[in-house]
Design an enzyme around this catalytic site. Sequence first.
Site, PDB file in Angstrom:
ATOM      1  N   ARG A  81       0.796  -1.225   0.000  1.00  0.00           N
ATOM      2  CA  ARG A  81       0.000   0.000   0.000  1.00  0.00           C
ATOM      3  C   ARG A  81       0.831   1.279   0.000  1.00  0.00           C
ATOM      4  O   ARG A  81       1.919   1.322   0.585  1.00  0.00           O
ATOM      5  CB  ARG A  81      -0.930   0.014   1.225  1.00  0.00           C
ATOM      6  CG  ARG A  81      -1.993  -1.060   1.137  1.00  0.00           C
ATOM      7  CD  ARG A  81      -2.950  -1.071   2.314  1.00  0.00           C
ATOM      8  NE  ARG A  81      -4.001  -2.070   2.078  1.00  0.00           N
ATOM      9  CZ  ARG A  81      -3.826  -3.382   2.217  1.00  0.00           C
ATOM     10  NH1 ARG A  81      -2.672  -3.868   2.621  1.00  0.00           N
ATOM     11  NH2 ARG A  81      -4.816  -4.221   1.938  1.00  0.00           N
ATOM     12  N   HIS A 106      -0.602  -2.473  -4.611  1.00  0.00           N
ATOM     13  CA  HIS A 106       0.026  -3.339  -5.623  1.00  0.00           C
ATOM     14  C   HIS A 106       0.067  -2.710  -7.020  1.00  0.00           C
ATOM     15  O   HIS A 106      -0.258  -3.364  -8.016  1.00  0.00           O
ATOM     16  CB  HIS A 106      -0.699  -4.686  -5.680  1.00  0.00           C
ATOM     17  CG  HIS A 106      -0.562  -5.526  -4.433  1.00  0.00           C
ATOM     18  ND1 HIS A 106       0.575  -5.509  -3.643  1.00  0.00           N
ATOM     19  CD2 HIS A 106      -1.407  -6.417  -3.842  1.00  0.00           C
ATOM     20  CE1 HIS A 106       0.416  -6.364  -2.634  1.00  0.00           C
ATOM     21  NE2 HIS A 106      -0.771  -6.908  -2.721  1.00  0.00           N
ATOM     22  N   HIS A 180       3.850 -12.399  -5.876  1.00  0.00           N
ATOM     23  CA  HIS A 180       2.739 -12.548  -4.936  1.00  0.00           C
ATOM     24  C   HIS A 180       2.169 -13.978  -4.946  1.00  0.00           C
ATOM     25  O   HIS A 180       0.953 -14.173  -4.915  1.00  0.00           O
ATOM     26  CB  HIS A 180       1.664 -11.518  -5.289  1.00  0.00           C
ATOM     27  CG  HIS A 180       0.772 -11.118  -4.161  1.00  0.00           C
ATOM     28  ND1 HIS A 180      -0.206 -11.951  -3.664  1.00  0.00           N
ATOM     29  CD2 HIS A 180       0.705  -9.988  -3.433  1.00  0.00           C
ATOM     30  CE1 HIS A 180      -0.844 -11.316  -2.686  1.00  0.00           C
ATOM     31  NE2 HIS A 180      -0.305 -10.130  -2.521  1.00  0.00           N
ATOM     32  N   TYR A 182       0.859 -17.501  -3.669  1.00  0.00           N
ATOM     33  CA  TYR A 182       0.211 -18.041  -2.478  1.00  0.00           C
ATOM     34  C   TYR A 182       0.593 -19.513  -2.391  1.00  0.00           C
ATOM     35  O   TYR A 182       0.360 -20.263  -3.340  1.00  0.00           O
ATOM     36  CB  TYR A 182      -1.315 -17.995  -2.612  1.00  0.00           C
ATOM     37  CG  TYR A 182      -1.965 -16.640  -2.527  1.00  0.00           C
ATOM     38  CD1 TYR A 182      -1.830 -15.693  -3.543  1.00  0.00           C
ATOM     39  CD2 TYR A 182      -2.771 -16.310  -1.438  1.00  0.00           C
ATOM     40  CE1 TYR A 182      -2.475 -14.465  -3.470  1.00  0.00           C
ATOM     41  CE2 TYR A 182      -3.424 -15.087  -1.367  1.00  0.00           C
ATOM     42  CZ  TYR A 182      -3.272 -14.167  -2.379  1.00  0.00           C
ATOM     43  OH  TYR A 182      -3.918 -12.966  -2.307  1.00  0.00           O
ATOM     44  N   ASP A 242      -0.927 -10.168   8.334  1.00  0.00           N
ATOM     45  CA  ASP A 242      -0.854  -9.381   7.096  1.00  0.00           C
ATOM     46  C   ASP A 242       0.077  -8.213   7.394  1.00  0.00           C
ATOM     47  O   ASP A 242      -0.342  -7.064   7.419  1.00  0.00           O
ATOM     48  CB  ASP A 242      -2.258  -8.920   6.672  1.00  0.00           C
ATOM     49  CG  ASP A 242      -2.259  -8.313   5.280  1.00  0.00           C
ATOM     50  OD1 ASP A 242      -1.187  -8.279   4.641  1.00  0.00           O
ATOM     51  OD2 ASP A 242      -3.329  -7.863   4.832  1.00  0.00           O
ATOM     52  N   GLN A 279       6.630  -9.382   3.484  1.00  0.00           N
ATOM     53  CA  GLN A 279       5.224  -9.273   3.868  1.00  0.00           C
ATOM     54  C   GLN A 279       4.690 -10.689   3.989  1.00  0.00           C
ATOM     55  O   GLN A 279       4.748 -11.473   3.039  1.00  0.00           O
ATOM     56  CB  GLN A 279       4.452  -8.491   2.796  1.00  0.00           C
ATOM     57  CG  GLN A 279       2.959  -8.339   3.057  1.00  0.00           C
ATOM     58  CD  GLN A 279       2.620  -7.196   4.011  1.00  0.00           C
ATOM     59  OE1 GLN A 279       3.483  -6.356   4.320  1.00  0.00           O
ATOM     60  NE2 GLN A 279       1.397  -7.142   4.490  1.00  0.00           N
ATOM     61  N   GLU A 307       6.116 -12.458   0.686  1.00  0.00           N
ATOM     62  CA  GLU A 307       6.446 -11.467  -0.342  1.00  0.00           C
ATOM     63  C   GLU A 307       7.680 -10.664   0.056  1.00  0.00           C
ATOM     64  O   GLU A 307       7.619  -9.809   0.941  1.00  0.00           O
ATOM     65  CB  GLU A 307       5.260 -10.515  -0.524  1.00  0.00           C
ATOM     66  CG  GLU A 307       3.953 -11.217  -0.801  1.00  0.00           C
ATOM     67  CD  GLU A 307       2.751 -10.332  -0.481  1.00  0.00           C
ATOM     68  OE1 GLU A 307       2.707  -9.187  -0.946  1.00  0.00           O
ATOM     69  OE2 GLU A 307       1.877 -10.784   0.273  1.00  0.00           O
TER      70      GLU A 307
HETATM   71  C1  BGC Z   1      -1.529  -7.562   1.221  1.00  0.00           C
HETATM   72  C2  BGC Z   1      -2.965  -7.739   1.660  1.00  0.00           C
HETATM   73  C3  BGC Z   1      -3.850  -7.694   0.442  1.00  0.00           C
HETATM   74  C4  BGC Z   1      -3.428  -8.766  -0.511  1.00  0.00           C
HETATM   75  C5  BGC Z   1      -4.225  -8.659  -1.790  1.00  0.00           C
HETATM   76  C6  BGC Z   1      -1.197  -8.675   0.286  1.00  0.00           C
HETATM   77  O1  BGC Z   1       0.088  -8.488  -0.200  1.00  0.00           O
HETATM   78  O2  BGC Z   1      -0.652  -7.577   2.311  1.00  0.00           O
HETATM   79  O3  BGC Z   1      -3.330  -6.745   2.589  1.00  0.00           O
HETATM   80  O4  BGC Z   1      -5.184  -7.839   0.771  1.00  0.00           O
HETATM   81  O5  BGC Z   1      -2.076  -8.642  -0.824  1.00  0.00           O
HETATM   82  O6  BGC Z   1      -4.516  -9.839  -2.329  1.00  0.00           O
END
Ligand code: BGC
Length: 342
Positions: A81, A106, A180, A182, A242, A279, A307
Amino acid sequence: MKFNNTLFGNLPDGREARLFTIETTSGLTISISNYGAAITSVIMPDRQGHLEEITAGFPSLEGYLKDHPYFGVITGRFANRIANAQFSINEKKYRLPANSGPSHLHGGPQGFHTKLWDYAISEKPGSVSIHLTYTSPHLEMGYPGNLKAVVSYTVFENNVLQIEFEAQTDAPTHVNLTNHAYFNLSGFRDNVFAHKLFVDADHYLDLDEKQIPTGKILPCAGTTFDYQALNENMSFVREPVDHCFVLKTNRSQDQPAAMLFHPGSGRMLKVFCTQPGIQIYTGNFLDGSFIGHKGLAYGQHQAICLETQHFPDSPNHPGFPSTLLKPGEVYRQTSKFVFETL
Ligand code: BGC
């Protein structure tokens, strides 16, 4: 090693997105698309050699063309952010699109995750590299400077995925790129709380109610953010996270910044990086509305992101490591995912 380059799908304007699939001799199979520069799939053996999908993603381009929770993509120009969707450089204010309440997240709605990157492939004995290039024009998503970004993914025969990030600009701008992906090392049988976590951080960034760093850097010890124990003491993920962890400044880059372990399957992921932060995001906002590989609806806490990045909102925090990139400089960072079984 095996390598394949196939059609992933066509964009609405007809352009072709490719899917590159690389398989190591032990069966680790990683797929990467030049759309969003995304890791779309990682299939990994468990300790018995049983292969399972361990990332959240979509089997075809279609899923990536819609809004999604940044499954496997490169987020840019700025990961995480930026407060009030704005920053100033040399007293000139730049306004960015707000796409997370009042914040910019992002890289904005048409960030790097929505771009078709140019590609080049290099195959060497023991490794295959996919070099992805995207040039973001001046003021795209509000950011100054024409920015040329190159992300190179290299899969090595010894089950290492290296990501090299590079960028150059023709005007001062801010850059913070990350992948990013998962992960769910159980093959999506268990949720994130069945995983053990290590993070080489003794501090984390305090956040306000909008998930923007307050500027306070708080100690992990004695809090839910303490993931410093190793080996048999490695702790299970305790609570939703988070947050950006501040990696120890005296750490060697040969040491993992983070490790994720699923005791049931024996799958272990080690993360190495040059960036100052990581992150950790436990899929808190996943709500089952995205259907991915094998028809799976990804629910809350079903996957975790590790991340590697600079700190969120750095452009508005002069005290954080700088993300400013000037003409003549090269932004260069490396992250590495090492896939092992124990
Ligand atoms: C952030 C989350 C966000 C997500 C979006 C993450 O990198 O830390 O806050 O909601 O990305 O998918």
